[in-house]
Design a protein around this motif. Structure first.
Motif, PDB file in Angstrom:
ATOM      1  N   ARG A   1      -9.131  52.068  21.412  1.00  0.00           N
ATOM      2  CA  ARG A   1     -10.521  51.745  21.744  1.00  0.00           C
ATOM      3  C   ARG A   1     -11.476  52.592  20.913  1.00  0.00           C
ATOM      4  NH1 ARG A   1     -12.721  50.882  27.781  1.00  0.00           N
ATOM      5  NH2 ARG A   1     -11.747  48.881  27.318  1.00  0.00           N
ATOM      6  N   GLY A   2     -11.168  53.866  20.749  1.00  0.00           N
ATOM      7  CA  GLY A   2     -12.023  54.732  19.950  1.00  0.00           C
ATOM      8  C   GLY A   2     -12.084  54.292  18.498  1.00  0.00           C
ATOM      9  N   VAL A   3     -10.943  53.865  17.969  1.00  0.00           N
ATOM     10  CA  VAL A   3     -10.906  53.384  16.586  1.00  0.00           C
ATOM     11  C   VAL A   3     -11.775  52.134  16.433  1.00  0.00           C
ATOM     12  CG1 VAL A   3      -9.439  52.376  14.798  1.00  0.00           C
ATOM     13  CG2 VAL A   3      -8.657  54.382  16.081  1.00  0.00           C
ATOM     14  N   LEU A   4     -11.640  51.201  17.376  1.00  0.00           N
ATOM     15  CA  LEU A   4     -12.438  49.970  17.307  1.00  0.00           C
ATOM     16  C   LEU A   4     -13.922  50.275  17.454  1.00  0.00           C
ATOM     17  CD1 LEU A   4     -10.224  47.521  19.410  1.00  0.00           C
ATOM     18  CD2 LEU A   4     -10.558  47.526  16.932  1.00  0.00           C
ATOM     19  N   GLU A   5     -14.263  51.171  18.369  1.00  0.00           N
ATOM     20  CA  GLU A   5     -15.669  51.527  18.571  1.00  0.00           C
ATOM     21  C   GLU A   5     -16.265  52.176  17.329  1.00  0.00           C
ATOM     22  OE1 GLU A   5     -15.508  52.356  23.420  1.00  0.00           O
ATOM     23  OE2 GLU A   5     -15.474  54.021  21.989  1.00  0.00           O
ATOM     24  N   SER A   6     -15.425  52.899  16.614  1.00  0.00           N
ATOM     25  CA  SER A   6     -15.903  53.592  15.414  1.00  0.00           C
ATOM     26  C   SER A   6     -15.996  52.671  14.209  1.00  0.00           C
ATOM     27  CB  SER A   6     -14.964  54.764  15.097  1.00  0.00           C
ATOM     28  OG  SER A   6     -15.329  55.395  13.901  1.00  0.00           O
ATOM     29  N   VAL A   7     -15.043  51.747  14.080  1.00  0.00           N
ATOM     30  CA  VAL A   7     -14.925  50.953  12.859  1.00  0.00           C
ATOM     31  C   VAL A   7     -15.607  49.592  12.950  1.00  0.00           C
ATOM     32  CG1 VAL A   7     -13.273  49.784  11.354  1.00  0.00           C
ATOM     33  CG2 VAL A   7     -12.805  52.105  12.158  1.00  0.00           C
ATOM     34  N   LEU A   8     -15.457  48.911  14.090  1.00  0.00           N
ATOM     35  CA  LEU A   8     -15.853  47.502  14.165  1.00  0.00           C
ATOM     36  C   LEU A   8     -17.340  47.241  13.909  1.00  0.00           C
ATOM     37  CD1 LEU A   8     -14.359  44.905  14.491  1.00  0.00           C
ATOM     38  CD2 LEU A   8     -14.787  44.968  16.952  1.00  0.00           C
ATOM     39  N   PRO A   9     -18.281  48.006  14.489  1.00  0.00           N
ATOM     40  CA  PRO A   9     -19.693  47.707  14.200  1.00  0.00           C
ATOM     41  C   PRO A   9     -20.028  47.764  12.707  1.00  0.00           C
ATOM     42  CG  PRO A   9     -19.524  49.142  16.104  1.00  0.00           C
ATOM     43  CD  PRO A   9     -18.158  49.064  15.511  1.00  0.00           C
ATOM     44  N   GLY A  10     -19.544  48.791  12.022  1.00  0.00           N
ATOM     45  CA  GLY A  10     -19.796  48.901  10.585  1.00  0.00           C
ATOM     46  C   GLY A  10     -19.093  47.823   9.794  1.00  0.00           C
ATOM     47  N   LEU A  11     -17.874  47.479  10.203  1.00  0.00           N
ATOM     48  CA  LEU A  11     -17.119  46.439   9.505  1.00  0.00           C
ATOM     49  C   LEU A  11     -17.812  45.089   9.640  1.00  0.00           C
ATOM     50  CD1 LEU A  11     -14.579  45.560   7.982  1.00  0.00           C
ATOM     51  CD2 LEU A  11     -13.437  45.276  10.200  1.00  0.00           C
ATOM     52  N   VAL A  12     -18.269  44.780  10.851  1.00  0.00           N
ATOM     53  CA  VAL A  12     -18.964  43.508  11.076  1.00  0.00           C
ATOM     54  C   VAL A  12     -20.244  43.453  10.257  1.00  0.00           C
ATOM     55  CG1 VAL A  12     -20.248  42.172  12.787  1.00  0.00           C
ATOM     56  CG2 VAL A  12     -17.981  43.060  13.341  1.00  0.00           C
ATOM     57  N   PHE A  13     -20.979  44.558  10.215  1.00  0.00           N
ATOM     58  CA  PHE A  13     -22.223  44.579   9.439  1.00  0.00           C
ATOM     59  C   PHE A  13     -21.955  44.255   7.980  1.00  0.00           C
ATOM     60  CE2 PHE A  13     -24.873  46.984   6.473  1.00  0.00           C
ATOM     61  CZ  PHE A  13     -26.118  46.417   6.740  1.00  0.00           C
ATOM     62  N   ILE A  14     -20.995  44.939   7.375  1.00  0.00           N
ATOM     63  CA  ILE A  14     -20.787  44.761   5.937  1.00  0.00           C
ATOM     64  C   ILE A  14     -20.199  43.393   5.624  1.00  0.00           C
ATOM     65  CG2 ILE A  14     -18.468  45.773   5.826  1.00  0.00           C
ATOM     66  CD1 ILE A  14     -21.374  46.177   3.344  1.00  0.00           C
ATOM     67  N   VAL A  15     -19.324  42.870   6.501  1.00  0.00           N
ATOM     68  CA  VAL A  15     -18.735  41.545   6.255  1.00  0.00           C
ATOM     69  C   VAL A  15     -19.798  40.463   6.374  1.00  0.00           C
ATOM     70  CG1 VAL A  15     -17.142  39.821   7.164  1.00  0.00           C
ATOM     71  CG2 VAL A  15     -16.393  42.192   6.918  1.00  0.00           C
ATOM     72  N   VAL A  16     -20.580  40.505   7.459  1.00  0.00           N
ATOM     73  CA  VAL A  16     -21.602  39.472   7.678  1.00  0.00           C
ATOM     74  C   VAL A  16     -22.653  39.528   6.582  1.00  0.00           C
ATOM     75  CG1 VAL A  16     -23.445  38.696   9.217  1.00  0.00           C
ATOM     76  CG2 VAL A  16     -21.223  39.390  10.160  1.00  0.00           C
ATOM     77  N   TYR A  17     -23.098  40.731   6.240  1.00  0.00           N
ATOM     78  CA  TYR A  17     -24.129  40.847   5.204  1.00  0.00           C
ATOM     79  C   TYR A  17     -23.601  40.328   3.860  1.00  0.00           C
ATOM     80  CZ  TYR A  17     -27.806  42.750   2.254  1.00  0.00           C
ATOM     81  OH  TYR A  17     -28.837  42.875   1.359  1.00  0.00           O
ATOM     82  N   THR A  18     -22.348  40.663   3.547  1.00  0.00           N
ATOM     83  CA  THR A  18     -21.779  40.268   2.254  1.00  0.00           C
ATOM     84  C   THR A  18     -21.598  38.760   2.152  1.00  0.00           C
ATOM     85  OG1 THR A  18     -20.646  42.396   2.027  1.00  0.00           O
ATOM     86  CG2 THR A  18     -19.831  40.570   0.682  1.00  0.00           C
ATOM     87  N   VAL A  19     -21.057  38.145   3.201  1.00  0.00           N
ATOM     88  CA  VAL A  19     -20.779  36.702   3.118  1.00  0.00           C
ATOM     89  C   VAL A  19     -22.046  35.866   3.196  1.00  0.00           C
ATOM     90  CG1 VAL A  19     -18.478  37.001   4.102  1.00  0.00           C
ATOM     91  CG2 VAL A  19     -20.404  36.447   5.608  1.00  0.00           C
ATOM     92  N   THR A  20     -23.163  36.460   3.612  1.00  0.00           N
ATOM     93  CA  THR A  20     -24.411  35.688   3.706  1.00  0.00           C
ATOM     94  C   THR A  20     -25.368  35.994   2.558  1.00  0.00           C
ATOM     95  OG1 THR A  20     -25.401  37.380   5.162  1.00  0.00           O
ATOM     96  CG2 THR A  20     -24.280  35.523   6.225  1.00  0.00           C
ATOM     97  N   ILE A  21     -24.887  36.709   1.548  1.00  0.00           N
ATOM     98  CA  ILE A  21     -25.759  37.035   0.411  1.00  0.00           C
ATOM     99  C   ILE A  21     -26.194  35.759  -0.303  1.00  0.00           C
ATOM    100  CG2 ILE A  21     -25.778  38.053  -1.907  1.00  0.00           C
ATOM    101  CD1 ILE A  21     -24.197  40.385  -0.849  1.00  0.00           C
ATOM    102  N   ASP A  22     -27.480  35.642  -0.513  1.00  0.00           N
ATOM    103  CA  ASP A  22     -28.055  34.505  -1.238  1.00  0.00           C
ATOM    104  C   ASP A  22     -27.983  34.807  -2.737  1.00  0.00           C
ATOM    105  OD1 ASP A  22     -29.576  32.532  -2.420  1.00  0.00           O
ATOM    106  OD2 ASP A  22     -31.237  32.700  -1.001  1.00  0.00           O
TER     107      ASP A  22
END
Length: 242
Positions: free
Chosen positions: A50-71
């Motif tokens: 749980r600690g690993v997910l809490e630490s990694v997932l928010p940042g991972l989601v941010f960078i993945v979503v931002y990258t795949v939606t780049i215009d």
């Protein structure tokens, strides 16, 4: 002979700091009295799965979503969406801990950190500014560890002395002073390395590379540093019979 009616002397600032650091380390799972293996200690310090997910997932989601939606036309991604999902995931983790009545201090701290970072990015309209609070944190922590080592009051030593029940007596032992000095320098080096590697990508406005490096230089470097610190500090003290 000390008069039992006299009040106990007030603890010094270094003793109070050592108690605070040692207490935080113990709550994080770094308790030598438990006799746990190094792997168990490191895993507990990371908070388990749980600690690993809490630490990694928010940042991972941010960078993945931002990258795949780049215009391709503008070179910008969907900043609001990426930040919203990142903060939302951190909030969900916090709520789940509160519902389960589990210690939520780490999750709340993570939520605040993600929210502050998102605020930096939203106020400026620059996705790269989402990483500015992390730079500030690394600079502050790195400076604190470095200064503590140079003045002879290693933060690692203060925490270790409290955990091992010797307070600040470790400063009278040359070997302990030397080990705690280099451990503090190593932690300062970790924070400095993060800044040295990531800042060029920040100034280049390369959000994808910056986010990836932040993840790579996060837990993957934190875990071995905890292990080395734990093993080095434990080697300074004789094993206690149980």
């Amino acid at each position: 002979m000390t008069d039992p009616r006299e009040p106990d002397p007030e603890p010094s600032a270094s003793e109070m700091l050592g108690q605070a650091l040692g207490g935080a380390a113990r709550r994080a799972g770094l308790d030598p009295s438990e006799g746990a293996s190094t792997g168990h200690v490191v895993w507990k310090a990371m908070g388990g799965w749980r600690g690993v997910l809490e630490s990694v997932l928010p940042g991972l989601v941010f960078i993945v979503v931002y990258t795949v939606t780049i215009d391709p036309a503008t070179g910008d991604g969907a900043l609001w969406l990426a930040l919203g999902l990142s903060v939302g995931i951190a909030a969900v983790f916090t709520i789940l801990r509160l519902i389960a009545r589990q210690p939520a201090s780490a999750a709340i701290g993570g939520l605040i950190a993600v929210a502050v970072a998102a605020l930096f990015a939203l106020l400026t309209g620059e996705a790269s500014n989402n990483f500015v609070p992390g730079f500030i944190t690394n600079a502050v922590y790195g400076t604190a560890f470095l200064v503590s080592a140079l003045v002879g009051w290693s933060l690692i030593g203060l925490a270790g002395g409290f955990l091992m029940g010797e307070g600040t007596a470790w400063r009278q032992d040359r070997r302990k002073r030397r080990v705690y000095f280099w451990l503090a320098i190593a932690w300062a080096g970790l924070f400095a390395a993060r800044l040295a590697v990531q800042l060029p990508f920040y100034f280049a406005d390369d959000v994808t590379a910056l986010g990836t490096l932040k993840l790579v230089m996060g837990l993957p470097l934190f875990a071995p540093m905890v292990a080395v610190t734990w093993l080095a500090a434990r080697a300074l003290y004789p094993r206690r019979d149980t």
